[in-house]
Design a protein around this motif. Structure first.
Motif, PDB file in Angstrom:
ATOM      1  N   PHE A 124       0.913  -1.168   0.076  1.00 45.81           N
ATOM      2  CA  PHE A 124       0.154   0.020  -0.071  1.00 45.81           C
ATOM      3  C   PHE A 124       0.901   1.145   0.069  1.00 45.81           C
ATOM      4  N   ASP A 125       0.424   2.107  -0.525  1.00 47.82           N
ATOM      5  CA  ASP A 125       1.097   3.520  -0.428  1.00 47.82           C
ATOM      6  C   ASP A 125       1.012   4.293   0.815  1.00 47.82           C
ATOM      7  N   LYS A 140      -3.590   3.364  -0.514  1.00 51.71           N
ATOM      8  CA  LYS A 140      -3.905   2.895  -1.745  1.00 51.71           C
ATOM      9  C   LYS A 140      -3.310   1.627  -2.077  1.00 51.71           C
ATOM     10  N   LYS A 141      -3.836   0.482  -2.425  1.00 46.19           N
ATOM     11  CA  LYS A 141      -3.129  -0.698  -2.859  1.00 46.19           C
ATOM     12  C   LYS A 141      -2.612  -0.478  -4.139  1.00 46.19           C
ATOM     13  N   ILE A 142      -1.187  -0.711  -4.086  1.00 49.82           N
ATOM     14  CA  ILE A 142      -0.692  -0.611  -5.562  1.00 49.82           C
ATOM     15  C   ILE A 142       0.021  -2.028  -5.995  1.00 49.82           C
ATOM     16  N   ASN A 143       0.086  -2.925  -5.136  1.00 47.23           N
ATOM     17  CA  ASN A 143       0.397  -4.145  -5.653  1.00 47.23           C
ATOM     18  C   ASN A 143       0.179  -5.334  -4.667  1.00 47.23           C
ATOM     19  N   PHE A 186       5.416   3.218   2.490  1.00 48.95           N
ATOM     20  CA  PHE A 186       4.708   2.292   2.193  1.00 48.95           C
ATOM     21  C   PHE A 186       4.365   1.106   3.305  1.00 48.95           C
ATOM     22  N   GLU A 205      12.389  -2.781  -4.063  1.00 49.26           N
ATOM     23  CA  GLU A 205      11.181  -2.046  -4.860  1.00 49.26           C
ATOM     24  C   GLU A 205      10.552  -2.510  -6.013  1.00 49.26           C
ATOM     25  N   ILE A 217       6.950  -0.847  -6.694  1.00 50.04           N
ATOM     26  CA  ILE A 217       6.982   0.679  -6.321  1.00 50.04           C
ATOM     27  C   ILE A 217       7.843   1.393  -7.473  1.00 50.04           C
ATOM     28  N   ASN A 274       7.307   8.063 -12.299  1.00 50.24           N
ATOM     29  CA  ASN A 274       6.515   7.338 -13.086  1.00 50.24           C
ATOM     30  C   ASN A 274       7.157   6.348 -14.187  1.00 50.24           C
ATOM     31  N   ARG A 323       6.545  -6.950 -12.683  1.00 47.17           N
ATOM     32  CA  ARG A 323       6.466  -7.862 -11.815  1.00 47.17           C
ATOM     33  C   ARG A 323       7.249  -8.901 -11.994  1.00 47.17           C
TER      34      ARG A 323
END
Length: 136
Positions: A26-27, A31-34, A67, A108, A113, A117, A122
């Motif tokens: 989560f960030d 917010k779930k990021i992965n 995170f 990361e 992460i 940008n 994965r």
């Protein structure tokens, strides 16, 4: 004798990472990021996770900009705060303290992460061999 020791360590590490069922990242705003749930992803995570070392350093860190890592299963199960190579457990299952990941850029990458940008891949898409090449 060396072969037996190597096989024993390989089996132990394989069993240890198999205990981890998933890793959710989560960030700072939760917010779930992965989510890592594929065996290759968890194996890549675990191989880097093993490099964490306890630190006696006293640092001031704004963890809210970091995170949250939720590990399900295994010895380090629970929530961990992470920022820039530093980890701090928030659960009773891990010893309280500060830890440092040795290769935090690769860590990361495995966690998904992104910085500036940049595209994040994965581990299950890259394969473990690609990650090993990226480290050199």
């Amino acid at each position: 004798m060396k072969n037996i020791l190597f096989l024993s360590m390989t089996l132990f590490c394989s069993l240890a990472f198999a205990d981890i069922k998933s890793v959710i990242v989560f960030d700072g705003e939760f917010k779930k990021i992965n989510e890592l749930a594929q065996p290759k992803d968890i194996e890549a995570f675990y191989s880097l996770w093993q490099t964490k070392t306890a630190s006696d350093k006293k640092i001031k860190m704004d963890w809210s900009k970091g995170f949250k890592i939720d590990i399900s299963g295994g010895n380090d199960s629970g929530r961990w705060l992470y920022r820039g190579g530093w980890l701090m457990p928030l659960s009773k299952s891990a010893s309280v303290g500060l830890y440092q990941i040795q290769n935090y850029q690769q860590f990361e990458l495995v966690l998904g992460i992104a910085h500036n940008n940049s595209m994040v891949h994965r581990p299950s898409k890259l394969g473990l061999d690609s990650l090993a090449l990226a480290a050199h």
